[in-house]
Design an enzyme around this catalytic site. Structure first.
Site, mmCIF file in Angstrom:
data_model
loop_
_atom_site.group_PDB
_atom_site.id
_atom_site.type_symbol
_atom_site.label_atom_id
_atom_site.label_comp_id
_atom_site.label_asym_id
_atom_site.label_seq_id
_atom_site.Cartn_x
_atom_site.Cartn_y
_atom_site.Cartn_z
ATOM 1 N N CYS A 85 0.833 -1.202 0.000
ATOM 2 C CA CYS A 85 0.000 0.000 0.000
ATOM 3 C C CYS A 85 0.874 1.261 0.000
ATOM 4 O O CYS A 85 1.545 1.539 -0.973
ATOM 5 C CB CYS A 85 -1.001 -0.037 1.150
ATOM 6 S SG CYS A 85 -2.395 1.091 0.894
ATOM 7 N N HIS A 176 -3.353 -4.836 1.167
ATOM 8 C CA HIS A 176 -2.769 -5.175 2.468
ATOM 9 C C HIS A 176 -2.824 -6.688 2.698
ATOM 10 O O HIS A 176 -3.763 -7.187 3.325
ATOM 11 C CB HIS A 176 -3.549 -4.477 3.583
ATOM 12 C CG HIS A 176 -3.318 -3.003 3.678
ATOM 13 N ND1 HIS A 176 -2.337 -2.446 4.458
ATOM 14 C CD2 HIS A 176 -3.963 -1.970 3.085
ATOM 15 C CE1 HIS A 176 -2.382 -1.132 4.346
ATOM 16 N NE2 HIS A 176 -3.358 -0.819 3.513
ATOM 17 N N GLU A 178 -1.222 -8.420 4.760
ATOM 18 C CA GLU A 178 -1.033 -8.744 6.176
ATOM 19 C C GLU A 178 -2.332 -8.713 6.969
ATOM 20 O O GLU A 178 -2.373 -9.182 8.109
ATOM 21 C CB GLU A 178 -0.013 -7.774 6.804
ATOM 22 C CG GLU A 178 -0.526 -6.375 7.095
ATOM 23 C CD GLU A 178 -0.656 -5.468 5.887
ATOM 24 O OE1 GLU A 178 -1.076 -4.303 6.070
ATOM 25 O OE2 GLU A 178 -0.352 -5.908 4.758
#
Length: 198
Positions: A85, A176, A178
């Site tokens: 990002c 994202h 994660e």
């Protein structure tokens, strides 16, 4: 033991640490995760994660702490980086925003907030090169890549625009990875051969 550095000036530090631990464990690797907030720690790292956050603030903090030069040296040595990002924006050649002092690690230019504001966040099943099943990509104030250099491989597109790329040892995503329990993007960035074979 693999030493993974998470640039911790902003962003999803804990989530990235958990994701790289899951990815390493899946491949029988031990990993020591360190948070990087000042210079001097990057040279000891085998891999780096550059999380999201606010790209102008991240670039300013990296320069102020002297981390930016160390990250460039890390990549010049062929060591991998995953930039997500706002991390993608900072890692790019051109952020199309003079307030962002980019690292020029990815030969791409980006369109900040291309997919809208925070309220426009969404999750999408993304076909990613090297992954057998779609990846549940989370887009939050996400950028898109609008120009790509000759040596850059597009790993995924959404709505006709590149959202994941690889340039040598650097993988950049507009989303994202994660924020899910799926660590396959971290696999691609740091355990590519095993991930492709899996």
């Amino acid at each position: 033991m693999l030493r993974a550095g998470v640039v911790a000036v902003q962003g999803d530090v804990t989530e990235h640490a958990a994701a790289i631990r899951r990815a390493a464990e899946a491949h029988g690797e031990e990993v020591d995760v360190v948070e990087i907030r000042q210079s001097g720690r990057v040279p000891d790292c085998d891999v780096l994660l550059l999380p999201g956050g606010e790209s102008t603030a991240i670039s300013r903090l990296l320069a102020r702490e002297g981390i930016d030069a160390e990250v460039r040296e890390h990549v010049a040595a062929g060591k991998p980086v995953l930039a997500t990002c706002a991390g993608l924006i900072v890692a790019s050649r051109d952020a199309n925003d003079e307030r962002v002092d980019t690292l020029d690690l990815l030969d791409v230019s980006v369109d900040r907030n291309a997919f809208g504001r925070q309220v426009d966040s969404f999750e999408a099943p993304l076909d990613v090169v090297g992954l057998g099943e779609p990846f549940p990509a989370v887009f939050i104030r996400a950028p898109a890549i609008d120009e790509i250099g000759d040596g850059v491989d597009v790993l995924a597109e959404w709505d006709g625009r590149p959202v994941a790329v690889r340039d040598g040892p650097v993988v950049g995503t507009a989303f994202h990875p994660e924020l899910t329990d799926d660590s396959r993007i971290h696999d691609l960035a740091f355990f590519e051969e095993q991930a492709v074979e899996a």
